[in-house]
Design a protein around this motif. Structure first.
Motif, PDB file in Angstrom:
ATOM      1  N   GLY A  20       0.776  -1.238   0.000  1.00  0.00           N
ATOM      2  CA  GLY A  20       0.000   0.000   0.000  1.00  0.00           C
ATOM      3  C   GLY A  20       0.800   1.276   0.000  1.00  0.00           C
ATOM      4  N   VAL A  21       2.130   1.201  -0.005  1.00  0.00           N
ATOM      5  CA  VAL A  21       2.942   2.424  -0.055  1.00  0.00           C
ATOM      6  C   VAL A  21       2.921   2.979  -1.471  1.00  0.00           C
ATOM      7  N   LEU A  22       2.522   4.233  -1.588  1.00  0.00           N
ATOM      8  CA  LEU A  22       2.373   4.854  -2.904  1.00  0.00           C
ATOM      9  C   LEU A  22       3.537   5.778  -3.227  1.00  0.00           C
ATOM     10  N   ALA A  23       3.993   6.537  -2.236  1.00  0.00           N
ATOM     11  CA  ALA A  23       5.013   7.550  -2.501  1.00  0.00           C
ATOM     12  C   ALA A  23       5.825   7.823  -1.240  1.00  0.00           C
ATOM     13  N   VAL A  24       6.993   8.420  -1.458  1.00  0.00           N
ATOM     14  CA  VAL A  24       7.912   8.769  -0.370  1.00  0.00           C
ATOM     15  C   VAL A  24       8.321  10.222  -0.540  1.00  0.00           C
ATOM     16  N   GLY A  25       8.418  10.941   0.586  1.00  0.00           N
ATOM     17  CA  GLY A  25       8.941  12.298   0.537  1.00  0.00           C
ATOM     18  C   GLY A  25       7.858  13.359   0.470  1.00  0.00           C
ATOM     19  N   GLY A  26       8.200  14.490  -0.106  1.00  0.00           N
ATOM     20  CA  GLY A  26       7.259  15.599  -0.143  1.00  0.00           C
ATOM     21  C   GLY A  26       7.247  16.332   1.188  1.00  0.00           C
ATOM     22  N   ASP A  27       6.097  16.840   1.554  1.00  0.00           N
ATOM     23  CA  ASP A  27       5.973  17.606   2.799  1.00  0.00           C
ATOM     24  C   ASP A  27       4.576  17.414   3.373  1.00  0.00           C
ATOM     25  N   LEU A  28       4.338  18.049   4.509  1.00  0.00           N
ATOM     26  CA  LEU A  28       3.029  17.985   5.162  1.00  0.00           C
ATOM     27  C   LEU A  28       2.330  19.337   5.080  1.00  0.00           C
ATOM     28  N   SER A  29       2.453  19.986   3.939  1.00  0.00           N
ATOM     29  CA  SER A  29       1.779  21.266   3.746  1.00  0.00           C
ATOM     30  C   SER A  29       0.267  21.071   3.699  1.00  0.00           C
ATOM     31  N   ILE A  30      -0.451  22.121   3.989  1.00  0.00           N
ATOM     32  CA  ILE A  30      -1.911  22.070   3.932  1.00  0.00           C
ATOM     33  C   ILE A  30      -2.372  21.603   2.565  1.00  0.00           C
ATOM     34  N   GLU A  31      -1.750  22.149   1.519  1.00  0.00           N
ATOM     35  CA  GLU A  31      -2.176  21.827   0.150  1.00  0.00           C
ATOM     36  C   GLU A  31      -1.936  20.354  -0.181  1.00  0.00           C
ATOM     37  N   ARG A  32      -0.778  19.832   0.231  1.00  0.00           N
ATOM     38  CA  ARG A  32      -0.479  18.431  -0.091  1.00  0.00           C
ATOM     39  C   ARG A  32      -1.368  17.476   0.704  1.00  0.00           C
ATOM     40  N   LEU A  33      -1.597  17.791   1.973  1.00  0.00           N
ATOM     41  CA  LEU A  33      -2.463  16.938   2.784  1.00  0.00           C
ATOM     42  C   LEU A  33      -3.892  16.937   2.246  1.00  0.00           C
ATOM     43  N   GLN A  34      -4.393  18.094   1.848  1.00  0.00           N
ATOM     44  CA  GLN A  34      -5.734  18.153   1.268  1.00  0.00           C
ATOM     45  C   GLN A  34      -5.811  17.301   0.008  1.00  0.00           C
ATOM     46  N   LYS A  38      -8.190  13.805  -0.456  1.00  0.00           N
ATOM     47  CA  LYS A  38      -9.173  13.827  -1.547  1.00  0.00           C
ATOM     48  C   LYS A  38      -8.867  12.753  -2.590  1.00  0.00           C
ATOM     49  N   SER A  39      -7.617  12.275  -2.606  1.00  0.00           N
ATOM     50  CA  SER A  39      -7.187  11.273  -3.579  1.00  0.00           C
ATOM     51  C   SER A  39      -7.144   9.869  -2.997  1.00  0.00           C
ATOM     52  N   GLY A  40      -7.605   9.700  -1.741  1.00  0.00           N
ATOM     53  CA  GLY A  40      -7.601   8.379  -1.119  1.00  0.00           C
ATOM     54  C   GLY A  40      -6.255   7.967  -0.569  1.00  0.00           C
ATOM     55  N   ILE A  41      -5.445   8.950  -0.162  1.00  0.00           N
ATOM     56  CA  ILE A  41      -4.072   8.721   0.294  1.00  0.00           C
ATOM     57  C   ILE A  41      -3.913   9.338   1.682  1.00  0.00           C
ATOM     58  N   PHE A  42      -3.084   8.717   2.527  1.00  0.00           N
ATOM     59  CA  PHE A  42      -2.813   9.301   3.838  1.00  0.00           C
ATOM     60  C   PHE A  42      -1.349   9.074   4.219  1.00  0.00           C
ATOM     61  N   PRO A  43      -0.779   9.978   5.054  1.00  0.00           N
ATOM     62  CA  PRO A  43       0.603   9.794   5.507  1.00  0.00           C
ATOM     63  C   PRO A  43       0.654   8.900   6.739  1.00  0.00           C
ATOM     64  N   TRP A  44       1.692   8.079   6.813  1.00  0.00           N
ATOM     65  CA  TRP A  44       1.855   7.182   7.956  1.00  0.00           C
ATOM     66  C   TRP A  44       3.312   6.755   8.004  1.00  0.00           C
ATOM     67  N   PHE A  45       4.044   7.212   9.023  1.00  0.00           N
ATOM     68  CA  PHE A  45       5.477   6.946   9.086  1.00  0.00           C
ATOM     69  C   PHE A  45       5.957   7.175  10.509  1.00  0.00           C
ATOM     70  N   GLU A  46       7.117   6.614  10.823  1.00  0.00           N
ATOM     71  CA  GLU A  46       7.701   6.789  12.149  1.00  0.00           C
ATOM     72  C   GLU A  46       8.559   8.055  12.174  1.00  0.00           C
ATOM     73  N   ASP A  47       8.943   8.454  13.375  1.00  0.00           N
ATOM     74  CA  ASP A  47       9.667   9.714  13.567  1.00  0.00           C
ATOM     75  C   ASP A  47      10.983   9.760  12.805  1.00  0.00           C
ATOM     76  N   ASP A  48      11.647   8.623  12.683  1.00  0.00           N
ATOM     77  CA  ASP A  48      12.969   8.599  12.057  1.00  0.00           C
ATOM     78  C   ASP A  48      12.910   8.175  10.589  1.00  0.00           C
ATOM     79  N   GLU A  49      11.726   8.160  10.002  1.00  0.00           N
ATOM     80  CA  GLU A  49      11.541   7.753   8.606  1.00  0.00           C
ATOM     81  C   GLU A  49      11.202   8.960   7.738  1.00  0.00           C
ATOM     82  N   PRO A  50      11.428   8.854   6.426  1.00  0.00           N
ATOM     83  CA  PRO A  50      10.888   9.872   5.530  1.00  0.00           C
ATOM     84  C   PRO A  50       9.358   9.763   5.515  1.00  0.00           C
ATOM     85  N   ILE A  51       8.699  10.789   5.008  1.00  0.00           N
ATOM     86  CA  ILE A  51       7.240  10.754   4.921  1.00  0.00           C
ATOM     87  C   ILE A  51       6.825   9.653   3.950  1.00  0.00           C
ATOM     88  N   LEU A  52       5.973   8.747   4.408  1.00  0.00           N
ATOM     89  CA  LEU A  52       5.433   7.683   3.556  1.00  0.00           C
ATOM     90  C   LEU A  52       3.955   7.964   3.319  1.00  0.00           C
TER      91      LEU A  52
END
Length: 211
Positions: A20-34, A38-52
């Protein structure tokens, strides 16, 4: 798996890995989270990991008519021991969710960066919380992303027995009353299954999300 740049973009969800991992990296900006939710995607990662970024092949959801409220839970509700509020203490709720020690989980996936990002989403009316109070003390709650027809539950906490279940039940009743389609619970766990949640195929989830 796609590696994100500064460009505001996600690949199609069917390009996710089998886990189920779709992408790595990016940021947690308001625009990206929205865009993610809306695209059926959510972030889920540990503190020492890149954004998954995830879009699992099976999605845990609740159809409101399937909500299971046990006899003992109905008794708790009837006792009126708790007061429930909507979206009055978002930062307190997400901070408590961050602090919860969870079985078989060494740390928290709610990082400090994530707390601040979701508080910003709350300020613009997209992230919302349910609070459960006992004698003016916050003893339980949950938070998630409100898409208007689907509510994406993120995390819940409970300091006393049944408090998170009360938050969950009140949220479901609120969503049903306001003609939402489903409650998205993202990934399977036994607690959610006991409340009536089921797994559906990603394709079926996306049809509901895009309806």
């Amino acid at each position: 798996m796609y590696f994100l740049t500064k460009e505001l973009y996600f690949p199609p969800v069917d390009e996710a890995t089998p886990d189920g991992v779709l992408a790595v990296g990016g940021d947690l900006s308001i625009e990206r989270l929205q865009l993610a939710y809306k695209s059926g995607i959510f972030p889920w990662f540990e503190d020492d990991e890149p954004i998954l970024w995830w879009s699992p092949p099976e999605r845990m959801v609740l159809f409101f008519e399937d909500l299971k409220v046990s006899k003992s839970m109905r008794n708790v509700l009837n006792q009126n021991k708790f007061k429930v509020t909507f979206n009055t203490a978002f930062r307190d709720v997400i901070t408590n969710c961050k602090k919860v020690i969870r079985k078989d989980q060494p740390g928290t996936w709610i990082t400090n960066e994530m707390v601040e990002a979701y508080c910003k989403l709350n300020e613009i009316g997209i992230a919302k919380s349910i609070e459960v109070w006992q004698e003016d003390e916050l003893v339980g709650g949950l938070y998630g992303i409100d898409l208007g027809h689907v509510f994406c539950g993120e995390s819940m906490f409970s300091k006393v027995s049944n408090a998170s279940k009360i938050a969950f039940i009140y949220l479901v009743k609120h969503l049903e009353k306001n003609n939402y389609r489903i409650l998205d619970c993202q990934v399977y766990n036994d607690h959610l299954a006991s409340l009536g949640c089921v797994e559906i195929d990603r394709e079926d989830f996306m049809m509901i999300l895009n309806y």
